[in-house]
Design a protein around this motif. Structure first.
Motif, PDB file in Angstrom:
ATOM      1  N   TRP A  33       0.750  -1.187   0.159  1.00  0.00           N
ATOM      2  CA  TRP A  33       0.003  -0.074  -0.102  1.00  0.00           C
ATOM      3  C   TRP A  33       0.825   1.190  -0.090  1.00  0.00           C
ATOM      4  O   TRP A  33       0.526   2.170  -0.872  1.00  0.00           O
ATOM      5  CB  TRP A  33      -0.700   0.071   1.064  1.00  0.00           C
ATOM      6  N   LEU A  59      -8.995   5.345   1.735  1.00  0.00           N
ATOM      7  CA  LEU A  59      -8.686   4.015   2.737  1.00  0.00           C
ATOM      8  C   LEU A  59      -7.463   4.501   3.494  1.00  0.00           C
ATOM      9  O   LEU A  59      -7.377   3.510   4.603  1.00  0.00           O
ATOM     10  CB  LEU A  59      -8.169   2.743   1.597  1.00  0.00           C
ATOM     11  N   PRO A  63      -4.554   0.579   5.434  1.00  0.00           N
ATOM     12  CA  PRO A  63      -5.560  -0.421   5.408  1.00  0.00           C
ATOM     13  C   PRO A  63      -5.318  -1.981   5.457  1.00  0.00           C
ATOM     14  O   PRO A  63      -4.258  -2.238   5.598  1.00  0.00           O
ATOM     15  CB  PRO A  63      -6.404  -0.257   3.796  1.00  0.00           C
ATOM     16  N   GLN A  67      -9.110  -5.107   2.863  1.00  0.00           N
ATOM     17  CA  GLN A  67      -9.640  -4.001   2.433  1.00  0.00           C
ATOM     18  C   GLN A  67      -8.683  -3.546   0.916  1.00  0.00           C
ATOM     19  O   GLN A  67      -9.500  -3.365   0.210  1.00  0.00           O
ATOM     20  CB  GLN A  67      -9.255  -2.922   3.285  1.00  0.00           C
TER      21      GLN A  67
END
Length: 359
Positions: A33, A59, A63, A67
């Motif tokens: 991420w 988000l 997250p 997710q």
């Protein structure tokens, strides 16, 4: 006469579905991420990517993997990359950020220059004339009313100080400096212990040629000995043939000094690379910044290495649709993994819905 499409190249990617992405459910994609958010800092400026990047920002910075997986499955389409043939497997190598020893002043110990970009080197952007050649560029030099190829590694070595390029630092070991060029970025430890970070600035336009492959072709090393450690060992045992070895690769990389940072080195996307989550790709087939799912194996093993990656770098040896260079991080352990990695793998380009791969 052949039909018009008889010689047409196969598409570089075919649309798939998430169940066809090998290892998709096995990864912990939340680890990628931060790299995705780094890519979005560039991609969000492009209209096709802005909605997906805006959604990513909602988000937050951390997250869960569930997710992240749901985000991709709802907003992206996987396209399996293909080589000509077509085949779905290609070569996955590794690279890292090395640490070498150097100095800001030359002496008998530090005698090998780390060069900046020459002032007389031209860069010709072919995409300015031919849009289909957008990622390609030529490097040259003006002689009279002609533009000739820029000097090769051997020619640069022979010309020495006649070449108008700055010396940023002086390295203590030529083979370490060579591998710094191969990696494209790294850190230089000065005599007082300070680290100076250097990154790729440009290249002389000549194609990369593997010195390991040359050693194998000459019978100097076997294929399994031609790792980075094996090449370094041979070079130190054969100092009288060092120039001969290095000059078999005409490519030469020029550097720039970068600000001190705890983040990874800066890749071609101009964002810091993330250890174990950034790859170098061929931008003719994979847009810089795009997420890619990579299904391969760990170095010298059959143990699966299936990961969500971000295409944040390029390399002169990274050519083809199914071709990736896996960034292992900084230091000796990363170097060992990178030096041993020469695996087969499959790649899925993940694009926002409604966006098609490059053709």
């Amino acid at each position: 006469m052949r039909p018009a499409d008889a010689t047409a190249e196969p598409p570089p990617a075919v649309q798939g579905n998430w169940s066809s992405v090998k290892g998709w459910s096995e990864d912990e994609p939340a680890a990628a991420w931060p790299a995705l958010l780094a890519s979005c800092s560039r991609l969000a400026r492009q209209p096709p990517w802005k909605p997906a990047c805006d959604m990513a920002s909602t988000l937050g910075s951390a997250p869960s993997s569930a997710q992240v997986r749901r985000y991709f499955e709802q907003h992206f389409v996987p396209w399996q990359l293909l080589n000509s043939g077509p085949s779905s497997e290609g070569l996955v190598t590794g690279y890292y950020e090395p640490l070498i020893r150097g100095s800001r002043t030359r002496n008998s110990q530090y005698a090998w220059p780390i060069h900046g970009v020459p002032s007389d080197m031209l860069t010709i952007e072919l995409g300015d004339i031919y849009p289909e050649l957008k990622p390609l560029r030529l490097r040259g030099r003006v002689v009279g009313n002609k533009v000739l190829p820029y000097w090769s590694r051997e020619e640069l070595s022979a010309r020495g100080a006649q070449v108008p390029y700055p010396v940023l630092l002086w390295a203590d070991d030529p083979i370490d400096l060579f591998f710094l060029q191969v990696q494209g970025s790294g850190r230089v430890q000065l005599p007082d212990g300070q680290h100076v970070r250097v990154g790729y600035a440009d290249q002389n336009g000549h194609p990369y040629q593997s010195i390991g492959r040359w050693l194998v072709s000459k019978g100097e090393l076997s294929l399994d000995q031609a790792s980075m450690d094996g090449i370094k060992r041979w070079a130190r045992e054969n100092p009288h043939r060092l120039r001969e070895l290095l000059n078999t690769n005409p490519s030469y990389v020029f550097f720039r000094e970068l600000p001190a940072s705890n983040a990874g080195p800066i890749g071609a996307l101009n964002v810091p690379l993330t250890e174990g989550r950034s790859i170098a790709v061929d931008p003719r087939y994979v847009p810089l910044g795009a997420p890619v799912f990579l299904a391969t194996t760990h170095p010298l093993s059959t143990r699966p290495l299936n990961r969500l990656m971000l295409a944040q770098d390029t390399g002169s040896a990274i050519k083809g649709a199914v071709r990736a260079d896996f960034f292992w991080g900084f230091g000796e352990q990363a170097g060992r993994e990178a030096g041993r990695m020469r695996q087969q793998g499959q790649m899925w380009l993940l694009l926002p819905k409604g966006v098609s791969p490059p053709r």
